[in-house]
Structures are given as structure tokens and as C-alpha cells.
Design a protein around this motif. Sequence first.
Motif, PDB file in Angstrom:
ATOM      1  N   GLY A   6     -55.320  -6.053  47.110  1.00 34.66           N
ATOM      2  CA  GLY A   6     -56.633  -6.510  46.706  1.00 34.66           C
ATOM      3  C   GLY A   6     -57.766  -6.086  47.610  1.00 34.66           C
ATOM      4  O   GLY A   6     -58.929  -6.165  47.224  1.00 34.66           O
ATOM      5  N   GLU A   7     -57.448  -5.625  48.813  1.00 30.21           N
ATOM      6  CA  GLU A   7     -58.502  -5.288  49.759  1.00 30.21           C
ATOM      7  C   GLU A   7     -58.636  -3.786  50.010  1.00 30.21           C
ATOM      8  O   GLU A   7     -59.424  -3.372  50.848  1.00 30.21           O
ATOM      9  N   HIS A   8     -57.890  -2.995  49.286  1.00 27.64           N
ATOM     10  CA  HIS A   8     -57.966  -1.545  49.446  1.00 27.64           C
ATOM     11  C   HIS A   8     -59.318  -1.054  48.923  1.00 27.64           C
ATOM     12  O   HIS A   8     -59.829  -1.562  47.915  1.00 27.64           O
ATOM     13  N   PRO A   9     -59.928  -0.063  49.583  1.00 22.58           N
ATOM     14  CA  PRO A   9     -61.226   0.450  49.124  1.00 22.58           C
ATOM     15  C   PRO A   9     -61.230   0.937  47.677  1.00 22.58           C
ATOM     16  O   PRO A   9     -62.218   0.746  46.959  1.00 22.58           O
TER      17      PRO A   9
ATOM     18  N   LEU B   1     -68.272  -8.925  41.357  1.00 21.55           N
ATOM     19  CA  LEU B   1     -69.253  -8.351  42.274  1.00 21.55           C
ATOM     20  C   LEU B   1     -69.355  -9.149  43.569  1.00 21.55           C
ATOM     21  O   LEU B   1     -69.580  -8.570  44.635  1.00 21.55           O
ATOM     22  N   ARG B   2     -69.140 -10.451  43.506  1.00 23.34           N
ATOM     23  CA  ARG B   2     -69.083 -11.245  44.742  1.00 23.34           C
ATOM     24  C   ARG B   2     -67.876 -10.838  45.585  1.00 23.34           C
ATOM     25  O   ARG B   2     -67.972 -10.716  46.800  1.00 23.34           O
ATOM     26  N   GLU B   3     -66.743 -10.645  44.929  1.00 23.53           N
ATOM     27  CA  GLU B   3     -65.540 -10.202  45.640  1.00 23.53           C
ATOM     28  C   GLU B   3     -65.761  -8.821  46.255  1.00 23.53           C
ATOM     29  O   GLU B   3     -65.387  -8.559  47.398  1.00 23.53           O
TER      30      GLU B   3
ATOM     31  N   ARG C 119     -67.894  -9.213  49.309  1.00 20.57           N
ATOM     32  CA  ARG C 119     -67.121  -9.772  50.420  1.00 20.57           C
ATOM     33  C   ARG C 119     -66.262  -8.695  51.076  1.00 20.57           C
ATOM     34  O   ARG C 119     -66.230  -8.566  52.301  1.00 20.57           O
ATOM     35  N   LEU C 120     -65.598  -7.900  50.246  1.00 19.57           N
ATOM     36  CA  LEU C 120     -64.720  -6.853  50.777  1.00 19.57           C
ATOM     37  C   LEU C 120     -65.511  -5.779  51.506  1.00 19.57           C
ATOM     38  O   LEU C 120     -65.117  -5.339  52.586  1.00 19.57           O
ATOM     39  N   THR C 121     -66.593  -5.345  50.929  1.00 19.05           N
ATOM     40  CA  THR C 121     -67.331  -4.248  51.555  1.00 19.05           C
ATOM     41  C   THR C 121     -68.049  -4.710  52.814  1.00 19.05           C
ATOM     42  O   THR C 121     -68.157  -3.943  53.757  1.00 19.05           O
TER      43      THR C 121
END
Length: 124
Positions: free
Chosen positions: A55-58, A84-86, A89-91
Motif C-alpha cells: 500500500g505504500e509503494h510509489p 487523495l487523502r491517502e 499522506r503517503l507522498t
Amino acid sequence: QEVLSVRRQTIGGRHPDTLTTMSNLAFALKEQNDLSGAVQMKREVLSLKRECLGGEHPDTADEMAVLGMWLKELGESAEALALLREFRRLTTRNTSVLSGIIRELEALVAASATARAAISGLQP
């Protein structure tokens, strides 16, 4: 869609090349004004990338951003907002990690350039 079918049969549905083909097909559907079909394909791509890459891969984050924007176009505001919130958060988190990596690489490149200059100064 024929290419996608062949890829799924030959290299499997979770292979990175298959996922790229699916993503490209989603863009093609959108270009053909089939936004609903494009969104359906992007949902599948995002789901598979979460499974395969995490879930956190670019690449997963990129799919979130695109799908979020397309959902906004469809008027599916709540789902678009969540994606878009997620993505944000990731970026944001990845940006701080990336900044640290960039600083390390800048130091290595500078040290390498200094070493090359020193070595070339020693040679007659």
C-alpha cells in the motif's frame, strides 16, 4: 484488451507488465470517453498493486492519485477524497524519506568528485 488477455495467460495477472498493460488500457478507455470503464480498470489495478507491491509503494500511490481524480470527475466525491487523502499522506511521508536519501546521495557525489579531483591532481 487482446494484449491484456494474452499477458494474463502467458505471464499472469499479477506480473508488473500485466499491471502496466491494465493501467495503459484504463487511460485508453478514458481517452475514448469511457470514464466508468477506465475507473473500473483503475480500481482493479490499484487493488492488485496494493497486493503485489504494498500500500505504500510509489507506484501504488500514483494509481491512487489517478483514480482519485477520475472518481472526482465521475462525481464520486467521498471515494475520491479518501484516495487523495491517502495519496497525500503517503507522498508527504515519502518526501521526508526521499529528502534524506537525496542528501546522502549529494554527499556521496560531492565526495566522489573531490576524490576524482584529488586523484587527477596526483597524476603527472
